[in-house]
Each structure stands twice: as structure tokens, then as C-alpha cells.
Enzyme design. Sequence first.
Site, PDB file in Angstrom:
ATOM      1  N   ARG B  12       1.039  -1.154   0.002  1.00 44.83           N
ATOM      2  CA  ARG B  12      -0.139  -0.156   0.010  1.00 44.83           C
ATOM      3  C   ARG B  12       0.877   1.253  -0.045  1.00 44.83           C
ATOM      4  O   ARG B  12       1.111   1.858  -1.053  1.00 44.83           O
ATOM      5  CB  ARG B  12      -0.889   0.053   1.269  1.00 44.83           C
ATOM      6  CG  ARG B  12      -2.091   0.981   1.065  1.00 44.83           C
ATOM      7  CD  ARG B  12      -2.057   2.243   1.253  1.00 44.83           C
ATOM      8  NE  ARG B  12      -1.376   2.775   2.578  1.00 44.83           N
ATOM      9  CZ  ARG B  12      -1.194   3.794   2.793  1.00 44.83           C
ATOM     10  NH1 ARG B  12      -0.956   4.947   1.918  1.00 44.83           N
ATOM     11  NH2 ARG B  12      -0.850   4.127   4.262  1.00 44.83           N
ATOM     12  N   ASP B  13       1.535   1.630   1.082  1.00 40.98           N
ATOM     13  CA  ASP B  13       1.971   3.025   1.248  1.00 40.98           C
ATOM     14  C   ASP B  13       3.311   2.718   0.328  1.00 40.98           C
ATOM     15  O   ASP B  13       3.979   3.907  -0.193  1.00 40.98           O
ATOM     16  CB  ASP B  13       2.632   3.279   2.571  1.00 40.98           C
ATOM     17  CG  ASP B  13       2.887   4.786   2.985  1.00 40.98           C
ATOM     18  OD1 ASP B  13       2.576   5.502   2.201  1.00 40.98           O
ATOM     19  OD2 ASP B  13       3.566   5.016   3.899  1.00 40.98           O
ATOM     20  N   HIS B 203       4.399   4.893  12.443  1.00 42.67           N
ATOM     21  CA  HIS B 203       4.657   4.614  11.165  1.00 42.67           C
ATOM     22  C   HIS B 203       5.627   5.888  10.717  1.00 42.67           C
ATOM     23  O   HIS B 203       5.319   7.017  11.065  1.00 42.67           O
ATOM     24  CB  HIS B 203       3.252   5.170  10.272  1.00 42.67           C
ATOM     25  CG  HIS B 203       3.437   5.253   8.825  1.00 42.67           C
ATOM     26  ND1 HIS B 203       3.094   4.104   7.975  1.00 42.67           N
ATOM     27  CD2 HIS B 203       3.663   5.891   8.049  1.00 42.67           C
ATOM     28  CE1 HIS B 203       3.188   4.551   6.843  1.00 42.67           C
ATOM     29  NE2 HIS B 203       3.633   5.629   6.776  1.00 42.67           N
ATOM     30  N   HIS B 205       8.814   7.453   8.181  1.00 42.17           N
ATOM     31  CA  HIS B 205       9.597   7.597   6.842  1.00 42.17           C
ATOM     32  C   HIS B 205      11.245   8.144   7.134  1.00 42.17           C
ATOM     33  O   HIS B 205      11.137   8.877   8.034  1.00 42.17           O
ATOM     34  CB  HIS B 205       8.910   8.637   6.121  1.00 42.17           C
ATOM     35  CG  HIS B 205       7.520   8.128   5.378  1.00 42.17           C
ATOM     36  ND1 HIS B 205       7.489   7.821   4.103  1.00 42.17           N
ATOM     37  CD2 HIS B 205       6.267   7.926   5.821  1.00 42.17           C
ATOM     38  CE1 HIS B 205       6.128   7.236   3.832  1.00 42.17           C
ATOM     39  NE2 HIS B 205       5.420   7.449   4.975  1.00 42.17           N
ATOM     40  N   CYS B 236       4.461   9.416  -0.110  1.00 41.34           N
ATOM     41  CA  CYS B 236       2.818   9.924  -0.089  1.00 41.34           C
ATOM     42  C   CYS B 236       2.707  10.672  -1.401  1.00 41.34           C
ATOM     43  O   CYS B 236       3.671  11.816  -1.397  1.00 41.34           O
ATOM     44  CB  CYS B 236       2.680  10.587   1.314  1.00 41.34           C
ATOM     45  SG  CYS B 236       1.041  11.549   1.337  1.00 41.34           S
ATOM     46  N   ASN B 245       9.216   4.755   3.405  1.00 40.69           N
ATOM     47  CA  ASN B 245       9.008   4.059   4.634  1.00 40.69           C
ATOM     48  C   ASN B 245      10.284   3.592   5.202  1.00 40.69           C
ATOM     49  O   ASN B 245      11.299   3.230   4.301  1.00 40.69           O
ATOM     50  CB  ASN B 245       8.019   3.052   4.512  1.00 40.69           C
ATOM     51  CG  ASN B 245       6.510   3.612   4.270  1.00 40.69           C
ATOM     52  OD1 ASN B 245       6.144   3.200   3.249  1.00 40.69           O
ATOM     53  ND2 ASN B 245       5.958   4.089   5.155  1.00 40.69           N
TER      54      ASN B 245
END
Lengths: 298, 298
Positions: B12-13, B203, B205, B236, B245
Site C-alpha cells: 500500500r504505502d 509509522h 519515513h 505519499c 518508509n
Amino acid sequence: MTTIEIVEVSPRDGLQNEKTLLSTEDKLALIGKALDAGVRRMEVASFVNPKKVPQMADAEAVMAGLPARDDVTYVGLALNERGFERAVAADVDEVNFAVMASDTFNRRNQGADAFETARQLTTIADNAQGKIPIGVTIGTAFGCPFEGEVSLDRVLSLVEAIAATLPREIALADTIGVATPRDVAERVGAVRDRYPDVPIRCHFHNTRNTGIANAWAAIEAGATTLDSSLGGVGGCPFAPAATGNIATEDLVYMLDRAGIATGLDLQACIETAQWLEGKLGHAIPGQVMKAGGFPAPA
Amino acid sequence: MTTIEIVEVSPRDGLQNEKTLLSTEDKLALIGKALDAGVRRMEVASFVNPKKVPQMADAEAVMAGLPARDDVTYVGLALNERGFERAVAADVDEVNFAVMASDTFNRRNQGADAFETARQLTTIADNAQGKIPIGVTIGTAFGCPFEGEVSLDRVLSLVEAIAATLPREIALADTIGVATPRDVAERVGAVRDRYPDVPIRCHFHNTRNTGIANAWAAIEAGATTLDSSLGGVGGCPFAPAATGNIATEDLVYMLDRAGIATGLDLQACIETAQWLEGKLGHAIPGQVMKAGGFPAPA
């Protein structure tokens, strides 16, 4: 912790693993920019065999070209008596003497077992009679590419031999970038417990992305000084896959945001790292030099 | 801390900010390899507007192609009621509902002020009546690219609104990669003090090289779960310069060395990251996938 001292090592550890040989003039320009950014302690040259490390062959010329600054400590690296004598003759303010925790690495790096090198250091320190400050770096203090794990006991017995020479500080170096915050907390803590009066410096590579985490762990465990390199350049010609030192501007970013003073100006560090990238002609690993600080400068 | 749960977010991300669109088949291959590496909780799709995020347009197809595994939690991201309904219809095991701490970011990301989105969440949670677990992620919890600093008070008032919906966990997300360990310790600690029974996920980055340091700080502050992405892919689309990430294999390396179990196999993670790099056709930021673990596997 309200202040942390940063030793800028780009002119030495930063450049010694570069295929691009910077001219003496460019090295002096780098050093000048680092001073302008606020650096006050800097490893500027390595007094090693120029056949083995041609990047450092102009050590004496670099020393001769430095601006005279009473407020700056210029450090030279030495691995043995010959290097120490050259460093003193070149008028360094301080010698960084390195010993490897692993015999195999120490033999490859300086042709002797670790404790033989430690005995040479004892002789050197006795002869120097305190006339020049000597800091001592224990390399491969978190692992060796040839021997694998390096035990804490091994590191501590080397620390004991070194502490007896009354160094100005003792440094634990993760030469090949394998350390993690858990290891750093354990090892820095153990040295600090045994020698509470000896300042501790740490030297990290970001090979496995743990470098900045290790820096933070070292600060929490009581280290007073950290090595770093503008743009994250650096490595070790004898350590396979040892990518760059932690980047000075990445470290300053983290410390600024934590309210820990370093005396360095983040924006000036970023610009110097960008300049260095241009001189080297390839991308270098620092991240804040690409992303910028936060919030964005007005 | 003896165990940490990792939520793999590369499908996903990790992929939503990639110019290279992976096919549904490749996404399912990535998910399969992650499962083989030991992943047991994974964000596999985002139920957002396919015009805005074409990388996630096949969310339903990905869900339909997943291996049926009772021991795995497949998570789908939703930003509003429509996304929530799509996720439930697609049979996710858990919804990750995101709210941004900053109104400006939340308006750009989901067309409403943050507390409007929080109220939508309240309605959604009421209607769901506990039939599907909902975790809630607070994005830009450490800073916003449009508004700059995001205060701890702001985050805590949003946490209060969210906690009232009885989520299975609350996550603090550093959407743009500005957090430092000091911030993480402060904010995770503050949430934990106020809501000791709500599990905390983080979460991060690695935009400014602090991601792994933040992960360690989060663990020390009591987070039980961390998001990461194989190879460090991700970002993002609406956050300028938000690079990847934190890399799953870099995180697993650090935790393995600290004796903290994750259930993931480091070597399998490295190989999957290398495979993903090949599929994406460009270098990705993970470092352990390049340097290898330590000591080298026998």
C-alpha cells in the site's frame, strides 16, 4: 544533555574511501566551509602509508595550508609510531590514535596484533609526556568483517590498556556499520561505568541504516562527542561495504530538533554537503541535504 | 520488550508513490513473498479515489486474489465512509482509518477538516458495532508540510476524539519524515500515559535519516507495533519529498541484533526487497538489502 560536540571527519574518513581524489586546494576549501558552518574540531588528515591510502598522501600539505585558528582543534589520525611522529611534525593540535578491537583487522590495517599496537601507544604516550593531546579510537568495536562478533570483554580489555595511557578521550568506532542502539547502549554504558572520568566519543557508519539511531543511543548512554561527515561521505578502504559515516547535517538536524546545541549551522552544513557532492561528481548519502530541514527556513 | 509486531506496508504505502505501476499479479507476488518471509499483518490496499491514486485502483482485485489465511490480518486503508464501505465489501480483516493532525493536510488528502473526519469515524465505528476491527492512524503527527509544526496538544485532542471510538489501536504517523527520537519519545509517551490500554503503532519515513532511530525510540516509549516497507519503498503523493518508509529488513536487522522477535526472517526479507527492486526497475533505499546482515549467514 544540552550540548554535544561534533568532530567533522569528512576531510579524513570522508575522503579516504573516495575514488575521486580531491586536490589539496579542494580539501582546504572543504575545511574552510566546515569552519564557516561552525565546526571547531575536525579530523583533517591521516598520517598513513600513502601507497596504501593515496587519498591521504598530501597530509602534510593539508596541514601546512590550514588557517591558523586558536579556537579550532585540527586532528590527525595515526596508526603507529611513524604516523604519530609525522602528525606531530606537521603540527596537529591533537592525534587520533587508532587500534582495532579485532586482531585480524588490526593486522591488515596496521600490521600488528591489537595489543601490540596498544603497547606501541603506551610508549608513544610516555614519550609525548602530555605535550600533545592523544585521543584513542577503538575500531571494529561492534564487529569485525573478518572475525564476526567482537565480544564486549575484548573491547573492555583493550579499553583498560588504553585508559592506562591517560588519553584525552576514548572512542568506540563501528568501522563496518553493524552496530545497533542496543549494542551502543551496552558498550558505551560499560565503558562509562568503568571509566567515568574519561570522555567517550563514538564513530558510526550508516551501512545498515542504524547510524543515526546509534548516535542517539550513544548520547543517551553518556557519550559527549560524535564523529560525522558532511554529506555522509566516507568509509574504510579495508572494510568491505562500509558505506558512509553518519552525515553531519542529518545529525545536526536531529540534535537541533531535540534542543541539543552543537554550534553548527544546519543550513551551512547542507550547502557544504551539496558543494562536496558537486566536487565528488556523484550522489552522496546524506538525506537532509536533499529533503531540507524542518520547518523550511523563512 | 521481547517482541515487536511489524505491519508490512509495501503493497500500500510502498507502492502508492511509485511511478512504476505494478500489476495486480506482481502485487500478489509481493504479498506472497512477504507472507513467506513471516509477515502476519499487512496493509495490502488503499480504498481511495482511483483518479487521485491510480496505483491503488485495483484494490478490490488485490483483495480477491489474496491467499486465504486465518493466521494473517489483511488491512485496507480508508480515509472516509465510502472507503470504509469499499474495504468492508472487499472483505478486509481490518480497516486502517486515517485522519491527519493538520487541517490543511487533511483537507488536501480527504476534503474535510481533521475533526470533521474524526466525526465521520465516530459514525462509522458506531455503525460497524465492533464487527470489523478499526485501527486509526493520525497522519502528520510530527509536522505538516503546509502548516509546519503540529503541536502535541493538537495531536492529543485528536487522540481523545479517536480513543472515544474504541479503536483496536492508535497510530502516530510521521507522514513527511520530520520526526526525531526526542519527539517520538515525547508523543508516544504522552499517548501511552493517557490511554495505557490502547495499543500504539508508529509509522515512520526515513526522509531525514531519522526513521530507524524513531523506530527504536517508539519501542522504548512503549509502542507495540511498527509499520515498515520492504526495501524502504514508499511515500505519499501529497507530501513533498516524503521518501520511503523505513525498510522492513533494516528494522528486522536492528531488532534481531537486540534479541527482539518479530517473526520475520531477515534473509527472506532481503531477497524480497531485492526482487521488488527488480520489479520497480530503479534503486530503492533499503540498506541491509545491499550490505547484508551480520555476521554473514553461514
